[in-house]
Design an enzyme around this catalytic site. Structure first.
Site, short mmCIF file in Angstrom:
data_model
loop_
_atom_site.label_atom_id
_atom_site.label_comp_id
_atom_site.label_asym_id
_atom_site.label_seq_id
_atom_site.Cartn_x
_atom_site.Cartn_y
_atom_site.Cartn_z
N GLY A 7 0.87 -1.18 0.00
CA GLY A 7 0.00 0.00 0.00
C GLY A 7 0.90 1.23 0.00
O GLY A 7 1.60 1.48 0.98
N ALA A 8 0.89 1.94 -1.14
CA ALA A 8 1.75 3.14 -1.24
C ALA A 8 0.90 4.40 -1.15
O ALA A 8 1.20 5.42 -1.76
CB ALA A 8 2.52 3.11 -2.56
N GLY A 9 -0.18 4.30 -0.36
CA GLY A 9 -1.03 5.47 -0.15
C GLY A 9 -0.45 6.33 0.95
O GLY A 9 0.77 6.32 1.20
N ASN A 10 -1.33 7.05 1.63
CA ASN A 10 -0.85 8.02 2.64
C ASN A 10 -0.04 7.35 3.75
O ASN A 10 1.07 7.78 4.07
CB ASN A 10 -2.04 8.76 3.24
CG ASN A 10 -2.62 9.78 2.28
OD1 ASN A 10 -1.91 10.30 1.41
ND2 ASN A 10 -3.90 10.08 2.42
N GLY A 12 1.14 4.09 3.95
CA GLY A 12 2.23 3.23 3.47
C GLY A 12 3.44 4.03 3.05
O GLY A 12 4.58 3.72 3.43
N ASP A 32 2.19 -1.43 -4.52
CA ASP A 32 0.78 -1.01 -4.64
C ASP A 32 0.21 -1.62 -5.91
O ASP A 32 0.95 -2.10 -6.77
CB ASP A 32 0.70 0.53 -4.69
CG ASP A 32 -0.66 1.05 -4.26
OD1 ASP A 32 -0.78 1.56 -3.13
OD2 ASP A 32 -1.64 0.95 -5.05
N ASN A 95 -12.05 -4.15 2.82
CA ASN A 95 -10.67 -4.37 3.28
C ASN A 95 -10.36 -5.83 3.64
O ASN A 95 -9.21 -6.26 3.53
CB ASN A 95 -10.34 -3.43 4.44
CG ASN A 95 -10.18 -1.99 3.94
OD1 ASN A 95 -10.27 -1.74 2.74
ND2 ASN A 95 -9.94 -1.06 4.85
N HIS A 175 -9.03 -1.00 18.59
CA HIS A 175 -8.73 0.31 17.98
C HIS A 175 -10.03 0.90 17.46
O HIS A 175 -10.27 1.00 16.26
CB HIS A 175 -7.71 0.13 16.85
CG HIS A 175 -7.36 1.41 16.16
ND1 HIS A 175 -6.88 2.50 16.83
CD2 HIS A 175 -7.40 1.77 14.85
CE1 HIS A 175 -6.64 3.48 15.97
NE2 HIS A 175 -6.96 3.05 14.77
#
Ligand SMILES: NC(=O)c1ccc[n+]([C@@H]2O[C@H](COP(=O)([O-])OP(=O)(O)OC[C@H]3O[C@@H](n4cnc5c(N)ncnc54)[C@H](O)[C@@H]3O)[C@@H](O)[C@H]2O)c1
Ligand SMILES: O=C(O)C[C@H](O)C(=O)O
Length: 311
Positions: A7-10, A12, A32, A95, A175
């Site tokens: 995951g290369a989002g925010n 990651g 990603d 998810n 969480h």
């Protein structure tokens, strides 16, 4: 030594950047599914190396799991973040499938990895990864407690006008908004926090901490990434450097705290093997009750996972 962030989002990308800046591993692989995104972000990060002075190579890939082969630690951040008005639990329908398929690929290519889950709903996504990976639960756990206690510690530092470095705190449970900050286990350079702050201010901070993620979602339209990315990187550091730090981590309980077969946030010793030990702190009646309520909330989301018939 290699670490992979999926995951290369925010979250990651922030996590990969924090790990690289620590200069503790040879290589960080960022993966990603979106063509070119991980490659682009990795190239941008790598170009900070001459400025921020580190040697860790950062390699971005699009769905190429070969590149992740034999990672020591894998951080899974892939999945949707929530939008204003949503709860973390609303993300499960999308998810769970993502975490399952990513975990299958990861374990195939890095059978000995320690897996840190970040995707939400966190506690149940840990369980989903554990059921998929079929490895010892000491190697599948989640990041949330470091983030939640960081929020609590930051709010306390502001209220007391002292350094956040001097605030030590513990928090248990899921969480979600039922998480359980523990004022009895909160100290400021060894001084019980209750000696330094009045009851109402402390209570307001605890309540703000519980909905700390939601506060940021409301402000930004998506969820937080700087503190989450840094928190996951701190877990990676404890493992690859075998620091044996004590952190609140989302771990599978099998008898601890009187619970079975459920992932919940508890203090653990984090070292080269992953969770080296789960620490059981003494809880009073009220704290036990709050933890039971938090576990109940997590179990209701576990039921949703169960009904999805992925396993
Ligand atoms: N545990 C925590 O404390 C915590 C904190 C912050 C965010 N989160 C969770 O982390 C997740 C990511 O948040 P974000 O802000 O980075 O979201 P984001 O949308 O910025 O990034 C998610 C990335 O995952 C990628 N992705 C989706 N499916 C994939 C797959 N099958 N394989 C590889 N990559 C895939 C997307 O392309 C996207 O780039 C969310 O579920 C969010 O709720 C958890
Ligand atoms: O709040 C969210 O949805 C993301 C994350 O769990 C957080 O606490 O920041």
């Amino acid at each position: 030594m290699k670490v992979t962030v999926v995951g290369a989002g925010n979250v990651g990308a922030t996590c990969a950047n924090c790990i690289a800046e620590k200069d503790i591993v040879n290589e960080v692989v960022l993966l990603d599914i979106k063509e070119g995104v991980a490659e682009g972000k990795s190239l941008d990060m790598w170009q900070t190396a001459p400025i921020n002075l580190y040697d860790t190579r950062i390699k971005g890939v699009t769905n190429d799991y070969e590149a992740t082969n034999n990672s020591e630690v894998v951080v899974i951040t892939s999945g949707l973040p929530r939008k204003p008005g949503m709860s973390r639990d609303d993300l499960i329908a999308t998810n769970a499938g993502i975490v399952k398929s990513v975990t299958e690929n990861i374990i195939k290519h890095s059978p000995n990895a320690k897996i840190i889950i970040v995707s939400n709903p966190l506690d149940v996504m840990c369980y989903c990864a554990y059921l998929t990976a079929k490895i010892d639960s000491s190697r599948v756990f989640g990041m949330a407690g470091i983030l939640d206690t960081a929020r609590y510690r930051a709010f306390l530092a502001e209220a007391l006008n002292v350094s956040p470095k001097d605030i030590q705190a513990l928090l248990l449970g899921g969480h979600g908004d039922t998480m359980v900050p523990l004022p009895r286990y909160t100290t400021v350079s060894g001084i019980p926090v209750t000696d330094l702050i009045d009851h109402d201010t402390l209570n307001a901070i605890i309540e703000r901490t519980k909905v700390g993620g939601g506060e940021l979602v409301k402000l930004m339209g998506t969820s937080a990434w700087y503190a989450p990315g840094a928190a996951a990187a701190q877990m990676v550091e404890a493992i690859v450097c075998n620091h044996r730090r004590i952190f609140p981590v989302c771990a599978l309980l099998n008898g601890e705290y009187g619970m079975n077969n459920i992932y919940l946030g508890v203090p653990v010793v984090l070292g080269k093997n992953g969770i080296e030990k789960i620490i059981e702190v003494k809880l009073d009646k009220d704290e036990q009750e709050l933890l039971a309520q938090s576990a109940k909330a997590v179990r209701s989301v576990m039921d949703v996972l169960d009904n999805m018939k992925l396993f």
